[in-house]
Design a protein around this motif. Sequence first.
Motif, PDB file in Angstrom:
ATOM      1  N   MET A   1      26.319  15.752 -15.277  1.00 55.06           N
ATOM      2  CA  MET A   1      25.846  16.918 -14.474  1.00 55.06           C
ATOM      3  C   MET A   1      26.493  17.334 -13.291  1.00 55.06           C
ATOM      4  O   MET A   1      27.073  16.377 -12.201  1.00 55.06           O
ATOM      5  N   ALA A   2      27.003  18.457 -12.515  1.00 59.25           N
ATOM      6  CA  ALA A   2      27.665  17.924 -10.804  1.00 59.25           C
ATOM      7  C   ALA A   2      27.003  17.891 -10.345  1.00 59.25           C
ATOM      8  O   ALA A   2      26.062  17.979 -10.066  1.00 59.25           O
ATOM      9  N   LYS A   3      27.852  17.575  -8.723  1.00 59.57           N
ATOM     10  CA  LYS A   3      27.150  16.527  -8.540  1.00 59.57           C
ATOM     11  C   LYS A   3      27.468  17.117  -7.074  1.00 59.57           C
ATOM     12  O   LYS A   3      27.190  18.321  -6.913  1.00 59.57           O
ATOM     13  N   PRO A   4      25.361  16.639  -6.380  1.00 64.41           N
ATOM     14  CA  PRO A   4      25.490  16.780  -5.334  1.00 64.41           C
ATOM     15  C   PRO A   4      25.884  17.884  -4.164  1.00 64.41           C
ATOM     16  O   PRO A   4      26.794  16.612  -3.293  1.00 64.41           O
ATOM     17  N   VAL A   5      26.086  19.030  -3.461  1.00 63.06           N
ATOM     18  CA  VAL A   5      26.301  19.819  -2.139  1.00 63.06           C
ATOM     19  C   VAL A   5      25.757  20.124  -1.345  1.00 63.06           C
ATOM     20  O   VAL A   5      25.083  21.162  -2.110  1.00 63.06           O
TER      21      VAL A   5
ATOM     22  N   VAL B   1      19.820  21.604  -0.328  1.00 58.56           N
ATOM     23  CA  VAL B   1      21.317  20.705  -1.996  1.00 58.56           C
ATOM     24  C   VAL B   1      21.072  21.838  -2.741  1.00 58.56           C
ATOM     25  O   VAL B   1      21.012  22.275  -3.718  1.00 58.56           O
ATOM     26  N   PHE B   2      23.033  21.378  -2.991  1.00 63.98           N
ATOM     27  CA  PHE B   2      23.261  22.580  -4.308  1.00 63.98           C
ATOM     28  C   PHE B   2      24.487  21.858  -5.342  1.00 63.98           C
ATOM     29  O   PHE B   2      24.660  20.779  -5.189  1.00 63.98           O
ATOM     30  N   ARG B   3      24.318  22.070  -6.277  1.00 68.39           N
ATOM     31  CA  ARG B   3      25.352  22.558  -7.465  1.00 68.39           C
ATOM     32  C   ARG B   3      26.139  23.468  -7.308  1.00 68.39           C
ATOM     33  O   ARG B   3      25.816  24.799  -6.921  1.00 68.39           O
ATOM     34  N   ASN B   4      27.550  23.395  -7.085  1.00 65.46           N
ATOM     35  CA  ASN B   4      28.584  24.455  -7.642  1.00 65.46           C
ATOM     36  C   ASN B   4      29.590  24.690  -8.644  1.00 65.46           C
ATOM     37  O   ASN B   4      29.241  24.088  -9.499  1.00 65.46           O
TER      38      ASN B   4
ATOM     39  N   TRP C   1      19.378  23.191  -6.076  1.00 64.96           N
ATOM     40  CA  TRP C   1      19.283  21.711  -6.433  1.00 64.96           C
ATOM     41  C   TRP C   1      17.850  21.377  -7.029  1.00 64.96           C
ATOM     42  O   TRP C   1      17.456  20.720  -7.790  1.00 64.96           O
ATOM     43  N   ASN C   2      16.605  22.243  -6.146  1.00 64.68           N
ATOM     44  CA  ASN C   2      15.292  21.531  -6.571  1.00 64.68           C
ATOM     45  C   ASN C   2      14.910  23.199  -6.874  1.00 64.68           C
ATOM     46  O   ASN C   2      14.146  22.410  -7.959  1.00 64.68           O
TER      47      ASN C   2
END
Length: 77
Positions: A1-5, A23-26, A54-55
């Motif tokens: 899974m993508a890392k949070p940014v 907080v997002f993944r891109n 992310w939420n």
Amino acid sequence: MAKPVRAAIGDTWIRCSFCQGDVFRNREVKLNSSGAEFMNLGWANESATGLICWNCGYVLLFANPGLKLYKVESNKG
């Protein structure tokens, strides 16, 4: 899974339009046009950065090259 940014344009931090999360993944998103696809030129379409909250999962799209992404050490939730 993508890392949070976290993300910002200049001094403005991006927040989710739906839940106000920060907080997002891109991922890269192609902005396909039907004409380019019809001519088999889909590869030439412009792309944007998709930020997926992310939420809640809401997707925000940015074509602004000034968008900066910052790694988050650990997810807040």
